[in-house]
Design a protein around this motif. Structure first.
Motif, PDB file in Angstrom:
ATOM      1  N   SER A  54      94.616  52.012  75.254  1.00  0.00           N
ATOM      2  CA  SER A  54      94.706  51.477  73.800  1.00  0.00           C
ATOM      3  C   SER A  54      93.372  50.490  74.042  1.00  0.00           C
ATOM      4  N   VAL A  55      93.117  49.800  72.774  1.00  0.00           N
ATOM      5  CA  VAL A  55      91.801  49.217  72.865  1.00  0.00           C
ATOM      6  C   VAL A  55      92.092  47.904  73.875  1.00  0.00           C
ATOM      7  N   GLU A  56      93.218  47.325  74.119  1.00  0.00           N
ATOM      8  CA  GLU A  56      93.439  46.338  74.941  1.00  0.00           C
ATOM      9  C   GLU A  56      93.280  46.789  76.474  1.00  0.00           C
ATOM     10  N   THR A  57      93.668  48.060  76.792  1.00  0.00           N
ATOM     11  CA  THR A  57      93.494  48.105  78.280  1.00  0.00           C
ATOM     12  C   THR A  57      92.149  49.007  78.327  1.00  0.00           C
TER      13      THR A  57
ATOM     14  N   ASN B  53      86.919  51.124  71.772  1.00  0.00           N
ATOM     15  CA  ASN B  53      87.751  52.096  70.706  1.00  0.00           C
ATOM     16  C   ASN B  53      88.238  53.058  71.588  1.00  0.00           C
TER      17      ASN B  53
END
Length: 189
Positions: free
Chosen positions: A163-166, A170
């Motif tokens: 994900s973008v967070e992990t 992108n």
């Protein structure tokens, strides 16, 4: 080795700024923040990348604690590994590769040029600063190349599964590109 290490990070960051541009990967997030061109505009991003590329070689040139031959060797190696026989060539091939069109050997070549080249240069320059012999320098370069290859395979998995967070960038952007994940499946990478 601090000066040469900083030069590598300048080259690496410049490559990321360029990689994120709309003409390349068109990424809006890098390192968990807006990418350079999103935040400051494409013109500033291009100028920032050129500045970092130029400054990297200046950093090495100013490392007076290293002898002149060592500095010249580092500059030559970094320029080769980033230029048309390294990262830039790999990026060009990567941009041209079709999702289903790349064979495993073609994708491996892209990985080794695009990512492995800078890892190889990093490992090599540590040995060069220490005064290692040519055999050890070759081994360090090959080690760096293999680590870079593995990193690129991991990065492709993160693009597919993260994900973008992990990932801090992108994800899903490489779905149109030739990757080892697309070629052989994520269970085999």
């Amino acid at each position: 080795a601090l000066g040469p290490a900083c030069a590598v990070e300048l080259l690496h960051t410049a490559s990321l700024v360029v990689d994120d541009l709309p003409a390349m990967d068109d990424a809006s997030v890098r390192r968990g923040r807006d990418s350079n061109h999103v935040r400051f505009g494409e013109d500033t991003a291009i100028l920032a990348a050129i500045t970092m590329l130029s400054d990297a070689f200046g950093v090495v040139a100013r490392c007076q604690q290293l002898d002149a031959q060592c500095r010249a060797d580092i500059v030559e190696t970094l320029s080769r590994r980033v230029g048309m026989h390294g990262l830039a060539a790999g990026q060009h091939l990567d941009l041209r590769a079709e999702h289903d069109g790349g064979s495993a050997p073609q994708i491996e070549r892209i990985y080794r040029l695009k990512t492995g080249a800078l890892f190889a240069a990093s490992a090599w320059l540590g040995g060069r600063v220490l005064g290692s012999d040519s055999g050890r320098l070759d081994a360090l370069s090959e080690f760096g190349m293999e680590v870079g290859f593995a990193f690129q395979a991991y990065d492709d998995l993160a693009d597919r599964l993260g994900s973008v967070e992990t990932a801090g960038k992108n994800v899903g952007a490489d779905s149109r590109k030739a990757t080892m994940v697309a070629q052989i499946g994520r269970a085999h990478v």
